[in-house]
Design an enzyme around this catalytic site. Sequence first.
Site, PDB file in Angstrom:
ATOM      1  N   HIS A  37       0.845  -1.207   0.000  1.00  0.00           N
ATOM      2  CA  HIS A  37       0.000   0.000   0.000  1.00  0.00           C
ATOM      3  C   HIS A  37       0.877   1.254   0.000  1.00  0.00           C
ATOM      4  O   HIS A  37       0.579   2.237  -0.685  1.00  0.00           O
ATOM      5  CB  HIS A  37      -0.887   0.039   1.248  1.00  0.00           C
ATOM      6  CG  HIS A  37      -1.836  -1.110   1.391  1.00  0.00           C
ATOM      7  ND1 HIS A  37      -1.755  -2.009   2.417  1.00  0.00           N
ATOM      8  CD2 HIS A  37      -2.905  -1.485   0.631  1.00  0.00           C
ATOM      9  CE1 HIS A  37      -2.735  -2.900   2.306  1.00  0.00           C
ATOM     10  NE2 HIS A  37      -3.437  -2.614   1.237  1.00  0.00           N
ATOM     11  N   SER A 185       0.616  -8.912   1.605  1.00  0.00           N
ATOM     12  CA  SER A 185      -0.843  -8.929   1.667  1.00  0.00           C
ATOM     13  C   SER A 185      -1.272  -8.804   3.123  1.00  0.00           C
ATOM     14  O   SER A 185      -0.605  -9.344   4.024  1.00  0.00           O
ATOM     15  CB  SER A 185      -1.362 -10.261   1.107  1.00  0.00           C
ATOM     16  OG  SER A 185      -2.706 -10.459   1.499  1.00  0.00           O
TER      17      SER A 185
HETATM   18  P1  AMP Z   1      -6.320  -4.154  -0.325  1.00  0.00           P
HETATM   19  O1  AMP Z   1      -6.162  -3.302   0.880  1.00  0.00           O
HETATM   20  O2  AMP Z   1      -5.767  -5.528  -0.184  1.00  0.00           O
HETATM   21  O3  AMP Z   1      -7.710  -4.126  -0.888  1.00  0.00           O
HETATM   22  O4  AMP Z   1      -5.422  -3.492  -1.435  1.00  0.00           O
HETATM   23  C1  AMP Z   1      -5.529  -2.130  -1.771  1.00  0.00           C
HETATM   24  C2  AMP Z   1      -4.667  -1.849  -2.970  1.00  0.00           C
HETATM   25  O5  AMP Z   1      -3.319  -2.201  -2.651  1.00  0.00           O
HETATM   26  C3  AMP Z   1      -5.058  -2.666  -4.213  1.00  0.00           C
HETATM   27  O6  AMP Z   1      -4.924  -1.850  -5.359  1.00  0.00           O
HETATM   28  C4  AMP Z   1      -4.037  -3.783  -4.209  1.00  0.00           C
HETATM   29  O7  AMP Z   1      -3.785  -4.297  -5.496  1.00  0.00           O
HETATM   30  C5  AMP Z   1      -2.819  -3.055  -3.675  1.00  0.00           C
HETATM   31  N1  AMP Z   1      -1.859  -3.996  -3.103  1.00  0.00           N
HETATM   32  C6  AMP Z   1      -2.097  -4.945  -2.166  1.00  0.00           C
HETATM   33  N2  AMP Z   1      -0.979  -5.671  -1.929  1.00  0.00           N
HETATM   34  C7  AMP Z   1      -0.025  -5.154  -2.752  1.00  0.00           C
HETATM   35  C8  AMP Z   1       1.337  -5.472  -2.995  1.00  0.00           C
HETATM   36  N3  AMP Z   1       1.947  -6.457  -2.347  1.00  0.00           N
HETATM   37  N4  AMP Z   1       2.019  -4.724  -3.884  1.00  0.00           N
HETATM   38  C9  AMP Z   1       1.407  -3.716  -4.549  1.00  0.00           C
HETATM   39  N5  AMP Z   1       0.129  -3.373  -4.375  1.00  0.00           N
HETATM   40  C10 AMP Z   1      -0.586  -4.082  -3.496  1.00  0.00           C
END
Ligand code: AMP
Length: 291
Positions: A37, A185
């Site tokens: 993020h 993640s």
């Molecule tokens: P989330 O909070 O998991 O819904 O993710 C929010 C945003 O962060 C989304 O656009 C995801 O694709 C991005 N994101 C999550 N994990 C990663 C990562 N390891 N590298 C780059 N972007 C990420």
Amino acid sequence: MKIISTISEMQNASQEARMAGLRIAVVPTMGCLHEGHISLIEKAKQLANFVIVTIFVNPTQFGENEDFSTYPRTFDRDCQICKDLTVDVIFAPQDNEMYHSDASTWVEEIQLSENLCGKTRKGHFRGVTTVVAKLFNATMPHKAIFGQKDAQQALIIKRMIRDLNFPVEMIIAPTIRENDGLAMSSRNKYLSEKERKTAPIINQLLIEIEEKLLNEQAISVESLKEYFTSSITAVGGKVDYIEIVDANNLKNITDKQLDDITNTEILIATAVYMNTTRLIDNQLILHNDVS
Ligand code: AMP
């Protein structure tokens, strides 16, 4: 940094920023912020001068038996991270601010959503496109930054932006990984110590498949998928899916297409269960620019 929880206040803040001539970038998240993020927020800072991070664990993208109630929520820590990164606004609405109890309108993409995660997470992407459309309407951004980690999600949102004429430029930023290759993640928190040690195999196998695709002759999609599945099973994981698809339309690649992949951008995408934790990852093969 302002923390805003209502849509009207968010729209007013964005309207004011626009009137002041600022360029707005939004980074939609479900919180529990990590380096992945943070990389998106840093990208947003480079591309705009008014940065909004949204933090909302969106109920409509979770299935009935999924982890909505247990999804990690670390709001205070997330606020500190955003403050340190000099984010301008955190938009963190409650569920009842985002969804009226009798809400009956959805935004749904119906092609790209069919394959990969769409097969086992019915309704997931409908929840994602609906909430992203609503977040765009609340934050009124010029640009929106998403991660390649969620490759299918990124492609679907790009399609939604195009099909519904959202005046938003989408930027897709690379996947950030731990030193051992595991894609960062929020769900990695669920892994036991043993599962955490095993999990990097997902990325290692995706890279192996990429190398086989690029270097070996007369290879079949099925043999690559079997190799992946047996290797994951051997370490106690369970494959939800492993697919080799055209990166632009997410349609499965045929063996015939593999004979000459120089003109096809390929995505190798997977979801793997480590016990009850579902992890996704992917490897993109862009010719001349392998990432
Ligand atoms: P989330 O909070 O998991 O819904 O993710 C929010 C945003 O962060 C989304 O656009 C995801 O694709 C991005 N994101 C999550 N994990 C990663 C990562 N390891 N590298 C780059 N972007 C990420």
